[in-house]
Design a protein around this motif. Structure first.
Motif, mmCIF file in Angstrom:
data_model
loop_
_atom_site.group_PDB
_atom_site.id
_atom_site.type_symbol
_atom_site.label_atom_id
_atom_site.label_comp_id
_atom_site.label_asym_id
_atom_site.label_seq_id
_atom_site.Cartn_x
_atom_site.Cartn_y
_atom_site.Cartn_z
ATOM 1 N N ASN A 1 43.951 34.738 21.605
ATOM 2 C CA ASN A 1 43.118 35.836 21.095
ATOM 3 C C ASN A 1 43.492 36.148 19.643
ATOM 4 N N ILE B 1 52.609 44.432 11.918
ATOM 5 C CA ILE B 1 53.369 44.111 13.124
ATOM 6 C C ILE B 1 53.943 42.693 13.048
ATOM 7 N N ASN C 1 48.311 45.382 10.501
ATOM 8 C CA ASN C 1 49.038 46.638 10.669
ATOM 9 C C ASN C 1 50.547 46.469 10.520
ATOM 10 N N LEU D 1 42.798 39.908 17.916
ATOM 11 C CA LEU D 1 43.804 40.960 18.058
ATOM 12 C C LEU D 1 45.060 40.628 17.253
ATOM 13 N N THR E 1 44.507 41.675 13.740
ATOM 14 C CA THR E 1 44.611 43.129 13.613
ATOM 15 C C THR E 1 46.075 43.567 13.597
ATOM 16 N N LEU E 2 46.873 42.968 14.457
ATOM 17 C CA LEU E 2 48.294 43.331 14.507
ATOM 18 C C LEU E 2 48.981 43.026 13.178
ATOM 19 N N ASP F 1 49.747 40.358 27.657
ATOM 20 C CA ASP F 1 49.547 41.549 26.816
ATOM 21 C C ASP F 1 48.414 41.312 25.830
ATOM 22 N N GLY F 2 47.431 42.197 25.856
ATOM 23 C CA GLY F 2 46.282 42.049 24.970
ATOM 24 C C GLY F 2 45.486 40.782 25.233
ATOM 25 N N ASN F 3 45.720 40.170 26.395
ATOM 26 C CA ASN F 3 45.099 38.871 26.731
ATOM 27 C C ASN F 3 45.320 37.887 25.579
#
Lengths: 257, 257
Positions: free
Chosen positions: B127, B139, B137, B130, B133-134, B101-103
Motif C-alpha cells: 500500500n 515518519i 509526515n 499510505l 503519506t507517512l 497495519d494499514g494493510n
C-alpha cells in the motif's frame, strides 16, 4: 467532530468468541474511532510457561525487565496484531500502536515512595497532531498498553489509563465519547443480578455507592479514571457491554459529573 | 525524491552492541527511510523455552499455528518495539509496522506443490499510498517480517523479501536505494578474508561466482532477490556493513544488472 474511544478489557480478549463479536460491532461504528485493549491472562500464562512468577501489588503488576519483555511481546505483538488483522478483514483500516510508535504516548517511569513498580509508566504526553493526521487518513488506531519514556525505555501502562488519557488529549480537538466495554451491561447495583444496571452515576452517587460497598475493588480506580477524564474535558463516558455499540437502547451506565 | 530501504539481519538483532551502533548510524540518515528487520535467534529460543520444536526446510522456517504466535510476539512485539523506542530516543519518529497495519503489505498463504510451509505468506501487494503519506509526515517506518492475507490471518514472511518488495513498490514513486546491512562488509571473494569484498556484482559475474561456489547457500536467494528488485525498478542495491551508512567510502558490494 466526534471521536469514539473504546476500551476492551481482558475478559473479552481472553474469549475468542466474544472478541470476534466485539470486533464485528466495533468495525461497524462509523466515523473516527480508537480501540484500546488490555492484556487478558495470556501475559501471565506466558510468564508462567517460561518460569517467571508474576508479582502483583494492589491489583497492579510489578513489571521487572523479564516481565516487561513478556508484556511487550503479548500486548504489542500477539494481541495487538491479531486485532489489527481481524479489523482489516472487516474493512477497518486499523494500525496497531504502542505509545513508542510515532511518540504517540510518552510516559514517565513511576517513582513511588514505597513501592518499586518496575518498568511501569505514568502517561505524560499524547501526540494529538499525529493522531489527527491518522484519523484524517481513515486510520483506525488500535492501542496496546505499552508506552515509552522517549529515552529508549518501553514501559507497561494500565490500559484504562491509556484510554482515559487518549480521550482527554483528543477532547482538546474533538467531542470525545469514551466507552469501557466489558462482560457486564454496566455497573451493577447487585453484582449477582445482571439486570440491576445503574444507568447513571454522578459524583454524589459514586460517593454513596462506595460507602455502601456497591462499588469496590477494581471498579474504584476505573471510576476514578472516569471522573478525572470528565473533569478534564471528555464529553461522555459509558460503561457497557459491547452489544450496546450497535444497539444504544441496551441498558448501560453513563458517568456524569 | 529519494528513499532508502535498509534491511538488517539476525546477527545485528542478536547483538545488542551492534544493534545500538547500527541504530545510531541509521538514525543519522537524512530524508526518507525505511527499516526492515529480521528476527534473529530469539524466536527459536522462545519456541524452545515453551517446548516447540522449530522445523526448517531449505533454510526456511515451517510456521505452524504455535510457531506463528511466537514469531508474531517476537518480531512484531519485542524486537519491533525495542527498535522503535530506541529510534525515538535518537529523535527519529519511528512507527513499527506489520503488513497487517494499514494493510501495508498484503500476502497470500504459500501454496507449494510438495511442501506445506504452514502460515507463510508471499507478498501480493504493498500500500504505497499510505506509505507516502507517512513519509510526508516525517515518519520512519520500521517493518517486521509479518504480513496478513486481509482475511484476518497473519502470515510469516521472509524479511529479505519484505525489503525487496517494499523497495520495488516504492520505486514506482521514488528513487529507491535498497541496502542489506549485515556483519560483513559485503559479498566476499574469500569467506575467510574480510578484506576480499567484491565491489560490484552484475548478472554475468553472479553466474560465474555461483559456478565457482564463491556464492552459495543463503547468499543465493538474497542475490536472486536483488536482481529481481533491480529488474523491477529499484535504482540501487548495496550489500554492506552498517558502518557504510555514514561512511560511504567504506568498501561494500553494489549489485547492478
Amino acid at each position: 467532530m466526534n471521536v469514539q474511544v473504546i476500551k476492551i478489557g481482558g475478559n473479552i480478549i481472553d474469549n475468542p468468541v466474544e472478541l470476534e463479536k466485539f470486533l464485528t460491532d466495533f468495525s461497524k461504528i462509523e466515523g473516527n474511532k480508537f480501540l484500546v485493549h488490555g492484556g487478558g491472562k495470556s501475559a501471565t500464562k506466558m510468564a508462567e510457561s517460561i518460569g517467571l512468577v508474576p508479582q502483583m501489588i494492589e491489583g497492579r503488576r510489578i513489571t521487572d525487565a523479564a516481565m516487561l519483555d513478556v508484556v511487550v511481546m503479548i500486548y504489542a505483538g500477539q494481541i495487538n496484531k491479531e486485532i489489527v488483522a481481524k479489523l482489516q478483514s472487516k474493512d477497518n483500516n486499523a494500525i496497531g500502536f504502542s505509545g513508542a510508535d510515532g511518540n504517540l504516548i510518552q510516559s514517565t517511569k513511576r517513582n513511588h515512595p514505597t513501592i518499586d513498580y518496575g518498568f511501569v509508566g505514568d502517561v505524560k504526553q499524547v501526540n494529538t497532531t499525529l493522531l489527527k493526521t491518522l484519523l484524517e487518513n481513515g486510520i483506525v488506531p488500535v492501542f496496546c498498553a505499552i508506552t515509552h519514556d522517549k529515552n529508549g525505555q518501553l514501559l507497561n501502562t494500565n490500559a484504562d489509563t491509556i484510554a482515559s488519557e487518549l480521550a482527554i488529549a483528543l477532547s482538546e480537538v474533538f467531542d470525545v465519547t469514551l466507552t469501557y466495554c466489558f462482560e457486564k451491561q454496566g455497573v451493577l447495583q447487585d453484582s449477582e443480578d445482571d439486570s440491576s444496571v445503574i444507568t447513571e452515576i454522578n459524583e454524589v452517587l459514586y460517593k454513596e455507592l462506595k460507602e455502601q460497598k456497591v462499588i469496590h475493588s477494581g471498579m474504584i480506580p476505573k471510576l476514578d479514571n472516569c471522573f478525572n477524564s470528565l473533569s478534564r474535558g471528555v464529553q461522555k463516558i459509558k460503561i457497557a457491554h459491547h452489544s450496546m455499540l450497535q444497539n444504544p437502547d441496551i441498558s448501560h451506565t453513563t458517568i456524569t459529573l
